[in-house]
Scaffold this active site. Structure first.
Site, PDB file in Angstrom:
ATOM      1  N   HIS A   1      11.980  34.982 -16.317  1.00 16.33           N
ATOM      2  CA  HIS A   1      12.236  35.199 -17.741  1.00 16.33           C
ATOM      3  C   HIS A   1      11.032  34.682 -18.527  1.00 16.33           C
ATOM      4  O   HIS A   1      10.348  33.745 -18.088  1.00 16.33           O
ATOM      5  CB  HIS A   1      13.475  34.437 -18.191  1.00 16.33           C
ATOM      6  CG  HIS A   1      14.746  34.993 -17.653  1.00 16.33           C
ATOM      7  ND1 HIS A   1      15.958  34.783 -18.279  1.00 16.33           N
ATOM      8  CD2 HIS A   1      15.024  35.726 -16.555  1.00 16.33           C
ATOM      9  CE1 HIS A   1      16.919  35.374 -17.592  1.00 16.33           C
ATOM     10  NE2 HIS A   1      16.370  35.953 -16.539  1.00 16.33           N
TER      11      HIS A   1
ATOM     12  N   GLU B   1      10.809  32.752 -21.057  1.00 16.84           N
ATOM     13  CA  GLU B   1      10.875  31.326 -21.361  1.00 16.84           C
ATOM     14  C   GLU B   1      10.476  30.470 -20.162  1.00 16.84           C
ATOM     15  O   GLU B   1       9.731  29.492 -20.303  1.00 16.84           O
ATOM     16  CB  GLU B   1      12.298  30.917 -21.782  1.00 16.84           C
ATOM     17  CG  GLU B   1      12.821  31.661 -22.978  1.00 16.84           C
ATOM     18  CD  GLU B   1      13.675  32.874 -22.623  1.00 16.84           C
ATOM     19  OE1 GLU B   1      14.680  33.106 -23.321  1.00 16.84           O
ATOM     20  OE2 GLU B   1      13.340  33.583 -21.659  1.00 16.84           O
TER      21      GLU B   1
ATOM     22  N   CYS C   1      19.123  32.464 -22.337  1.00 13.76           N
ATOM     23  CA  CYS C   1      20.291  32.484 -21.461  1.00 13.76           C
ATOM     24  C   CYS C   1      20.576  31.063 -20.956  1.00 13.76           C
ATOM     25  O   CYS C   1      19.804  30.138 -21.234  1.00 13.76           O
ATOM     26  CB  CYS C   1      20.032  33.426 -20.286  1.00 13.76           C
ATOM     27  SG  CYS C   1      18.830  32.768 -19.097  1.00 13.76           S
TER      28      CYS C   1
ATOM     29  N   CYS D   1      17.567  29.528 -18.986  1.00 11.82           N
ATOM     30  CA  CYS D   1      16.437  29.191 -19.849  1.00 11.82           C
ATOM     31  C   CYS D   1      16.779  28.044 -20.805  1.00 11.82           C
ATOM     32  O   CYS D   1      15.941  27.178 -21.064  1.00 11.82           O
ATOM     33  CB  CYS D   1      15.985  30.420 -20.616  1.00 11.82           C
ATOM     34  SG  CYS D   1      15.302  31.703 -19.527  1.00 11.82           S
TER      35      CYS D   1
END
Length: 150
Positions: A54, A56, A84, A87
């Protein structure tokens, strides 16, 4: 003067890069205490076939390497979509000072929408949150992606 909107525009540019790669268009920018951009990243899950890739997570990993430390307590992370659970946990573990996101994620958001991991008082660190920066633009790129996919 550089403000939240300035950095979110950089995150949106990363989201555009992700879109061109066929990734869910999410971009992130890690900024240090002086306002310097440490790293700009975007989703790479499909390209790398890595569920943890991801934007992040990549920003936190790359930022830590570039700064030579895992504690990012003086840094702010800008991201186009609400993080999410994975993260959001990483934000806390990296001791980020602040997270700024564009659009809420009603189906997976773990900063405010479903959970509030960065603000949970039982954890040993809390991350300040600013939401809704360039919300319309952040939502538009996601909508464009999902229209193209259908």
């Amino acid at each position: 003067m550089k403000d939240d909107k300035y950095y979110m525009k950089l995150a949106l540019a990363e989201a555009e890069t992700a879109l061109k790669l066929g990734e869910v268009p999410i971009g992130a920018v890690l900024v240090d205490a002086e306002g310097g951009v440490v790293v700009c990243t975007h989703n790479m899950r499909e390209t790398w076939q890595d569920a943890t890739a991801h934007a992040e997570i990549l920003a936190i990993r790359d930022g830590g390497k570039l700064l030579g430390r895992w504690r990012l307590s003086d840094c702010t992370l800008y991201v186009t979509l609400e993080p999410c659970p994975m993260c959001a946990g990483a934000l806390v573990m990296a001791r980020l000072r602040r997270v700024v996101y564009g659009v809420a994620d009603a189906k997976g958001g773990a900063v405010e929408s479903i959970f509030n991991i960065p603000g949970h008082r039982s954890l040993n660190h809390q991350v300040a949150v600013t939401a809704g920066i360039m919300e319309d633009e952040c939502a538009a790129i996601l909508k464009r992606f999902f229209v193209l996919r259908r």
